[in-house]
Design a protein around this motif. Structure first.
Motif, PDB file in Angstrom:
ATOM      1  N   ASP A  38      35.879  75.875  82.731  1.00  0.00           N
ATOM      2  CA  ASP A  38      36.896  76.318  83.686  1.00  0.00           C
ATOM      3  C   ASP A  38      37.593  75.096  84.281  1.00  0.00           C
ATOM      4  O   ASP A  38      36.972  74.297  84.992  1.00  0.00           O
ATOM      5  N   PRO A  39      38.891  74.921  84.035  1.00  0.00           N
ATOM      6  CA  PRO A  39      39.596  73.725  84.515  1.00  0.00           C
ATOM      7  C   PRO A  39      39.774  73.677  86.035  1.00  0.00           C
ATOM      8  O   PRO A  39      40.038  72.615  86.612  1.00  0.00           O
ATOM      9  N   ASP A  40      39.639  74.835  86.704  1.00  0.00           N
ATOM     10  CA  ASP A  40      39.850  74.896  88.155  1.00  0.00           C
ATOM     11  C   ASP A  40      38.529  74.950  88.926  1.00  0.00           C
ATOM     12  O   ASP A  40      38.519  75.247  90.124  1.00  0.00           O
ATOM     13  N   PHE A  41      37.436  74.667  88.251  1.00  0.00           N
ATOM     14  CA  PHE A  41      36.108  74.845  88.835  1.00  0.00           C
ATOM     15  C   PHE A  41      35.967  74.115  90.170  1.00  0.00           C
ATOM     16  O   PHE A  41      35.586  74.704  91.178  1.00  0.00           O
ATOM     17  N   ASP A  42      36.285  72.823  90.194  1.00  0.00           N
ATOM     18  CA  ASP A  42      36.088  72.015  91.405  1.00  0.00           C
ATOM     19  C   ASP A  42      37.014  72.437  92.545  1.00  0.00           C
ATOM     20  O   ASP A  42      36.642  72.343  93.718  1.00  0.00           O
ATOM     21  N   HIS A  82      30.397  87.344  81.849  1.00  0.00           N
ATOM     22  CA  HIS A  82      31.787  87.286  82.301  1.00  0.00           C
ATOM     23  C   HIS A  82      32.778  87.299  81.143  1.00  0.00           C
ATOM     24  O   HIS A  82      33.868  87.862  81.257  1.00  0.00           O
ATOM     25  N   VAL A  83      32.397  86.704  80.030  1.00  0.00           N
ATOM     26  CA  VAL A  83      33.277  86.714  78.853  1.00  0.00           C
ATOM     27  C   VAL A  83      33.424  88.136  78.314  1.00  0.00           C
ATOM     28  O   VAL A  83      34.508  88.543  77.878  1.00  0.00           O
ATOM     29  N   ARG A  84      32.334  88.906  78.361  1.00  0.00           N
ATOM     30  CA  ARG A  84      32.330  90.277  77.818  1.00  0.00           C
ATOM     31  C   ARG A  84      32.920  91.306  78.781  1.00  0.00           C
ATOM     32  O   ARG A  84      33.371  92.369  78.366  1.00  0.00           O
ATOM     33  N   ALA A  85      32.856  91.031  80.068  1.00  0.00           N
ATOM     34  CA  ALA A  85      33.235  92.023  81.085  1.00  0.00           C
ATOM     35  C   ALA A  85      34.714  92.404  80.977  1.00  0.00           C
ATOM     36  O   ALA A  85      35.557  91.614  80.544  1.00  0.00           O
ATOM     37  N   LYS A  86      35.006  93.603  81.404  1.00  0.00           N
ATOM     38  CA  LYS A  86      36.374  94.143  81.340  1.00  0.00           C
ATOM     39  C   LYS A  86      37.327  93.349  82.232  1.00  0.00           C
ATOM     40  O   LYS A  86      36.992  93.010  83.364  1.00  0.00           O
ATOM     41  N   ARG A  87      38.521  93.077  81.725  1.00  0.00           N
ATOM     42  CA  ARG A  87      39.550  92.409  82.529  1.00  0.00           C
ATOM     43  C   ARG A  87      40.130  93.391  83.549  1.00  0.00           C
ATOM     44  O   ARG A  87      40.374  94.554  83.224  1.00  0.00           O
ATOM     45  N   VAL A  88      40.340  92.894  84.767  1.00  0.00           N
ATOM     46  CA  VAL A  88      40.951  93.722  85.830  1.00  0.00           C
ATOM     47  C   VAL A  88      41.971  92.834  86.553  1.00  0.00           C
ATOM     48  O   VAL A  88      41.827  92.496  87.722  1.00  0.00           O
ATOM     49  N   ASP A  89      43.013  92.470  85.822  1.00  0.00           N
ATOM     50  CA  ASP A  89      43.953  91.441  86.268  1.00  0.00           C
ATOM     51  C   ASP A  89      44.518  91.643  87.664  1.00  0.00           C
ATOM     52  O   ASP A  89      44.685  90.689  88.433  1.00  0.00           O
ATOM     53  N   GLU A  95      48.535  78.789 100.838  1.00  0.00           N
ATOM     54  CA  GLU A  95      49.872  78.173 100.850  1.00  0.00           C
ATOM     55  C   GLU A  95      50.001  77.091  99.782  1.00  0.00           C
ATOM     56  O   GLU A  95      51.025  76.991  99.105  1.00  0.00           O
ATOM     57  N   LYS A  96      48.947  76.307  99.618  1.00  0.00           N
ATOM     58  CA  LYS A  96      48.990  75.184  98.669  1.00  0.00           C
ATOM     59  C   LYS A  96      48.830  75.621  97.216  1.00  0.00           C
ATOM     60  O   LYS A  96      49.370  74.993  96.310  1.00  0.00           O
ATOM     61  N   HIS A  97      48.046  76.673  96.991  1.00  0.00           N
ATOM     62  CA  HIS A  97      47.618  76.969  95.618  1.00  0.00           C
ATOM     63  C   HIS A  97      47.941  78.383  95.158  1.00  0.00           C
ATOM     64  O   HIS A  97      47.208  78.960  94.342  1.00  0.00           O
ATOM     65  N   ALA A  98      49.040  78.932  95.633  1.00  0.00           N
ATOM     66  CA  ALA A  98      49.418  80.293  95.236  1.00  0.00           C
ATOM     67  C   ALA A  98      49.537  80.419  93.719  1.00  0.00           C
ATOM     68  O   ALA A  98      49.172  81.454  93.135  1.00  0.00           O
ATOM     69  N   ASP A  99      50.017  79.358  93.073  1.00  0.00           N
ATOM     70  CA  ASP A  99      50.222  79.391  91.626  1.00  0.00           C
ATOM     71  C   ASP A  99      48.905  79.490  90.843  1.00  0.00           C
ATOM     72  O   ASP A  99      48.868  80.050  89.746  1.00  0.00           O
ATOM     73  N   ILE A 100      47.832  78.959  91.417  1.00  0.00           N
ATOM     74  CA  ILE A 100      46.533  78.973  90.730  1.00  0.00           C
ATOM     75  C   ILE A 100      46.045  80.414  90.522  1.00  0.00           C
ATOM     76  O   ILE A 100      45.468  80.742  89.481  1.00  0.00           O
ATOM     77  N   PHE A 101      46.278  81.264  91.504  1.00  0.00           N
ATOM     78  CA  PHE A 101      45.825  82.653  91.388  1.00  0.00           C
ATOM     79  C   PHE A 101      46.514  83.345  90.204  1.00  0.00           C
ATOM     80  O   PHE A 101      45.861  84.058  89.432  1.00  0.00           O
ATOM     81  N   GLU A 102      47.827  83.107  90.054  1.00  0.00           N
ATOM     82  CA  GLU A 102      48.556  83.693  88.923  1.00  0.00           C
ATOM     83  C   GLU A 102      48.080  83.105  87.602  1.00  0.00           C
ATOM     84  O   GLU A 102      47.932  83.825  86.606  1.00  0.00           O
ATOM     85  N   LYS A 103      47.819  81.815  87.609  1.00  0.00           N
ATOM     86  CA  LYS A 103      47.347  81.132  86.398  1.00  0.00           C
ATOM     87  C   LYS A 103      46.016  81.709  85.930  1.00  0.00           C
ATOM     88  O   LYS A 103      45.803  81.955  84.742  1.00  0.00           O
ATOM     89  N   ARG A 104      45.122  81.961  86.881  1.00  0.00           N
ATOM     90  CA  ARG A 104      43.793  82.463  86.524  1.00  0.00           C
ATOM     91  C   ARG A 104      43.852  83.906  86.012  1.00  0.00           C
ATOM     92  O   ARG A 104      43.050  84.300  85.168  1.00  0.00           O
ATOM     93  N   ILE A 105      44.823  84.661  86.502  1.00  0.00           N
ATOM     94  CA  ILE A 105      45.030  86.009  85.966  1.00  0.00           C
ATOM     95  C   ILE A 105      45.427  85.919  84.491  1.00  0.00           C
ATOM     96  O   ILE A 105      44.858  86.602  83.633  1.00  0.00           O
ATOM     97  N   LYS A 106      46.380  85.053  84.191  1.00  0.00           N
ATOM     98  CA  LYS A 106      46.874  84.902  82.814  1.00  0.00           C
ATOM     99  C   LYS A 106      45.771  84.406  81.884  1.00  0.00           C
ATOM    100  O   LYS A 106      45.751  84.744  80.691  1.00  0.00           O
TER     101      LYS A 106
END
Length: 322
Positions: free
Chosen positions: A264-268, A129-136, A180-191
């Motif tokens: 990964d800080p969002d693992f749980d 996963h570290v090596r794989a191509k980013r597809v934001d 609804e609760k975690h829309a921001d997490i998806f953007e964070k994980r992209i960044k």
């Protein structure tokens, strides 16, 4: 079809059919020939497309299983017969692979597989996963919601057959509340670069323990959308399946090692959501088999049992979604 069977007989090969391929099994090698089909999400309808997808299958799978994928070989028609690895009158192509011993594949050796084995798998997946191509762009919440909305729309007809109305409504509600609760997490994980060109189908029957190391084979080559996504969504398919088969201790070892390596800080937070999605997809795919006119009643009953069990597992994960 008759040409494939004639070729198999000539080679002394066993033939296994899927809805997309003919697989010719010899003692040491395997030839995989794509069927001329078009399911919309998968298009092998022309020789040129089948050739392209053969090369893509080899290229993508060598990322995680370099020792098995030998290459693409032509099949020619000579004097009315198919001849493999012959290019004088090419009518088809095949992926040539080294044959993986049945006893090396995880699904066939669950009873003898250890937690240490699954830690090795986790390391391979995390490093990949570290090596794989980013597809934001595939990490956007709208993309994930499109997939889950599609799942709910496609499974509504199976309410009362493979999934109860209560479980269907509960899983759907918990999934949509998560957005609804975690829309921001998806953007964070992209960044953070956690959206990658993954494997797409890391399941027990696609993991093997070879002398050279852990091999994860048969990734999705036919549709990029099914392979691109969050790395946790990619890795957790395997732990979901391990739990489906009652091997929770192996799932824990795999997940904890992946967590340790990835940090990964969002693992749980994300894991129950993605495992619910994966279990639901498996419930859906098995439900679809109930409408397949080519299956016997016995095969449909088995598919119904599997679908029901996967949907129940999805409900269990949905209860863990925060």
């Amino acid at each position: 079809m008759s040409k494939v069977l004639e070729l198999a007989k000539e080679l002394g090969a066993e033939v296994i059919q899927t809805h997309t391929s003919w697989v010719l099994l010899l003692k040491d090698v395997v030839y995989k020939i794509k069927k001329p089909v078009n399911f919309g999400f998968l298009d092998y309808s022309t020789l040129e497309k089948r050739k392209e997808m053969c090369y893509k299958e080899v290229e993508l799978n060598r990322r995680l299983c370099p020792w098995v994928y030998i290459g693409v070989v032509p099949i020619s028609e000579v004097k009315g017969k198919w001849v493999i690895e012959n290019d004088e009158n090419v009518v088809e192509y095949a992926v040539k692979m080294r044959r993986i011993p049945d006893e090396a594949i995880l699904s066939n050796r669950l009873d003898k597989t250890t937690e240490e084995d699954l830690k090795k798998v986790a390391k391979v997946v995390a490093d990949f996963h570290v090596r794989a191509k980013r597809v934001d762009e595939f990490g956007k919440m709208e993309v994930m919601k499109y997939n889950t909305d599609e799942n709910f729309a496609q499974t509504e007809k199976y309410i009362g057959i493979t999934i109860s109305k209560e479980d269907y409504d509960f899983i759907k509600r918990k999934t949509n509340e998560f957005y609804e609760k975690h829309a921001d997490i998806f953007e964070k994980r992209i960044k953070e670069g956690r959206i990658r060109d993954g494997h797409g189908d890391i399941r027990t029957e696609h993991v093997a323990f070879l002398e050279e190391g852990v091999c994860i084979f048969d990734c999705i080559e036919f549709n990029d959308r099914f392979r691109y996504g969050d790395v946790l969504n990619d890795m957790c398919f395997l732990s979901m399946e391990l739990e489906y088969f009652g091997r929770e201790y192996l799932a824990r070892a795999y997940e904890e090692e992946y967590r340790r390596i990835s940090k990964d800080p969002d693992f749980d937070l994300m894991l129950p959501f993605f495992k619910c999605y994966r279990a639901y997809v498996r419930g859906k795919v098995n439900s679809f088999l109930l409408d397949d006119p080519n299956l016997t009643q016995e095969e449909k009953e088995k598919a119904k049992e599997r679908a029901t069990k996967f949907f129940k597992l999805a409900r269990t994960y949905a209860e863990m979604i925060k």
